[in-house]
Design an enzyme around this catalytic site. Structure first.
Site, PDB file in Angstrom:
ATOM      1  N   LYS A 143       0.821  -1.172   0.171  1.00 61.84           N
ATOM      2  CA  LYS A 143      -0.018   0.076   0.097  1.00 61.84           C
ATOM      3  C   LYS A 143       0.781   1.422   0.055  1.00 61.84           C
ATOM      4  CE  LYS A 143      -4.005  -2.367   1.955  1.00 61.84           C
ATOM      5  NZ  LYS A 143      -4.770  -2.954   3.201  1.00 61.84           N
ATOM      6  N   ASP A 177     -11.214   2.402   3.393  1.00 66.59           N
ATOM      7  CA  ASP A 177     -11.482   0.956   3.184  1.00 66.59           C
ATOM      8  C   ASP A 177     -13.125   0.554   3.073  1.00 66.59           C
ATOM      9  OD1 ASP A 177      -9.523  -0.741   3.379  1.00 66.59           O
ATOM     10  OD2 ASP A 177      -9.273  -0.538   5.571  1.00 66.59           O
ATOM     11  N   GLN A 230      -5.121  -1.656   9.353  1.00 66.50           N
ATOM     12  CA  GLN A 230      -4.678  -3.009   8.792  1.00 66.50           C
ATOM     13  C   GLN A 230      -5.379  -4.354   9.832  1.00 66.50           C
ATOM     14  OE1 GLN A 230      -3.866  -3.456   5.652  1.00 66.50           O
ATOM     15  NE2 GLN A 230      -4.069  -5.714   5.595  1.00 66.50           N
TER      16      GLN A 230
HETATM   17  N1  GUN Z   1      -6.820  -7.162   5.752  1.00 67.55           N
HETATM   18  C1  GUN Z   1      -7.094  -7.894   4.643  1.00 67.55           C
HETATM   19  N2  GUN Z   1      -7.829  -6.987   3.655  1.00 67.55           N
HETATM   20  C2  GUN Z   1      -7.863  -5.836   4.168  1.00 67.55           C
HETATM   21  C3  GUN Z   1      -8.387  -4.558   3.705  1.00 67.55           C
HETATM   22  O1  GUN Z   1      -8.807  -4.320   2.594  1.00 67.55           O
HETATM   23  N3  GUN Z   1      -8.154  -3.553   4.539  1.00 67.55           N
HETATM   24  C4  GUN Z   1      -7.726  -3.477   5.941  1.00 67.55           C
HETATM   25  N4  GUN Z   1      -7.694  -2.375   6.457  1.00 67.55           N
HETATM   26  N5  GUN Z   1      -7.281  -4.785   6.300  1.00 67.55           N
HETATM   27  C5  GUN Z   1      -7.177  -5.783   5.411  1.00 67.55           C
END
Ligand code: GUN
Length: 291
Positions: free
Chosen positions: A53, A120, A97
């Site tokens: 990211k 998200d 996350q």
């Molecule tokens: N863990 C797995 N996929 C995601 C996501 O798209 N966002 C977040 N914040 N955590 C994750």
């Protein structure tokens, strides 16, 4: 011959488009969109995702901030940081996350994020707004799938779409989007582990979206000739021949299913790369003051 839906190439193209947009913003005196990510602990998968990211932010010309905590951080401390980010005018959007350590309630954390910064798209306000077709942040995986279908010119209106899986982050929002007139405009069926006649349902699908996390679950006998198959599965299976010790396996038995398809996504290189790219698109929107 089927069309291989190339998520990696599409994601690269969209990131280049975002970068162009950001440079225009900067040229007109606006600041770069700023994404913050909170990472708790040292889970291998989460480390990789967050690292990717941060790299994607660089590719898009965004500012990014990584905030790390050890896994003994208290829920109260984490909520305090979220409150700070909610009020920080320099941060356009942020993510926490997942998964989080067991002593922290993920729902409490998700609901603490201001919906206007929830890139998200996990906050109930965004989920609810999406369900009734209002402007919102749409979560990255379903948005990535919609975008692939659109960019590959795959007709969805009036088509039968079968979704395998009912998770909050893929199956449910995907079903909402595929049924809505402004997005998929399809006739939608959601199948899950308790569905009777699951194979028969799948065989009716013009568009089959597999998101159950069971490697190779979708076999050729479950797919209609000429269908479009979207594979959301990314299960890590042990593979001693890889440096990492694992490889990613999709929910679809690609070798036998692909020849029956009009179009299909590979794993890896299909839906996966689109997910981070859609987070970038949401961050751009946040930076432009819309959601
Ligand atoms: N863990 C797995 N996929 C995601 C996501 O798209 N966002 C977040 N914040 N955590 C994750």
């Amino acid at each position: 011959m089927y069309t291989l839906i190339d998520g990696k190439a599409t994601a690269a193209q969209i990131k280049a488009e975002i970068r162009e947009e950001v440079e225009k913003m900067v040229a007109s005196g606006q600041r770069r969109p700023h994404l913050a990510a909170i990472l708790v602990g040292h889970d291998g998968g989460s480390e990789t995702y967050v690292h990717n990211k941060v790299l994607a932010c660089e590719a898009c010309g965004f500012t990014s901030t990584l905030i790390r905590y050890e896994d003994n951080i208290t829920e109260a401390e984490l909520l305090q940081k979220i409150d700070e980010l909610n009020h920080d005018d320099d941060i356009d959007g942020f993510i926490v996350q997942l998964p989080l350590p067991k002593h922290i309630n993920e729902q409490t954390v998700t609901e603490a994020i201001h919906p206007g910064k929830d890139v998200d798209g996990f906050h109930p306000t965004n989920v609810g707004r999406m369900a009734i077709g209002l402007p919102c942040f749409i979560s990255a995986t379903p948005l990535g799938i919609l975008t692939l279908l659109q960019r590959y010119g795959i007709a969805t209106s009036g088509k039968k779409c079968v979704i395998l899986g009912r998770s909050n982050i893929v199956g449910k929002p995907m079903a909402q989007l595929m049924m809505q007139k402004q997005y998929g405009d399809s006739t939608v069926t959601v199948c899950h582990s308790r569905s009777a006649n699951l194979k028969e349902e799948c065989r009716q699908a013009d568009i089959l979206i597999a998101a159950i996390g069971r490697p190779g679950f979708v076999t050729a006998d479950m797919v209609k000739e000429g269908a479009t198959v979207i594979d959301v599965g990314t299960t890590r299976v042990p593979d001693a021949s890889r440096k990492s010790g694992f490889r990613l396996s999709g929910d679809v038995c690609f070798q036998e299913v692909a020849p029956k398809c009009a179009a299909i996504t590979p794993v890896p290189g299909g839906v996966g790369p689109m997910t981070i790219c859609m987070l970038m698109l949401n961050t751009l929107k946040a930076g432009q003051g819309c959601e």
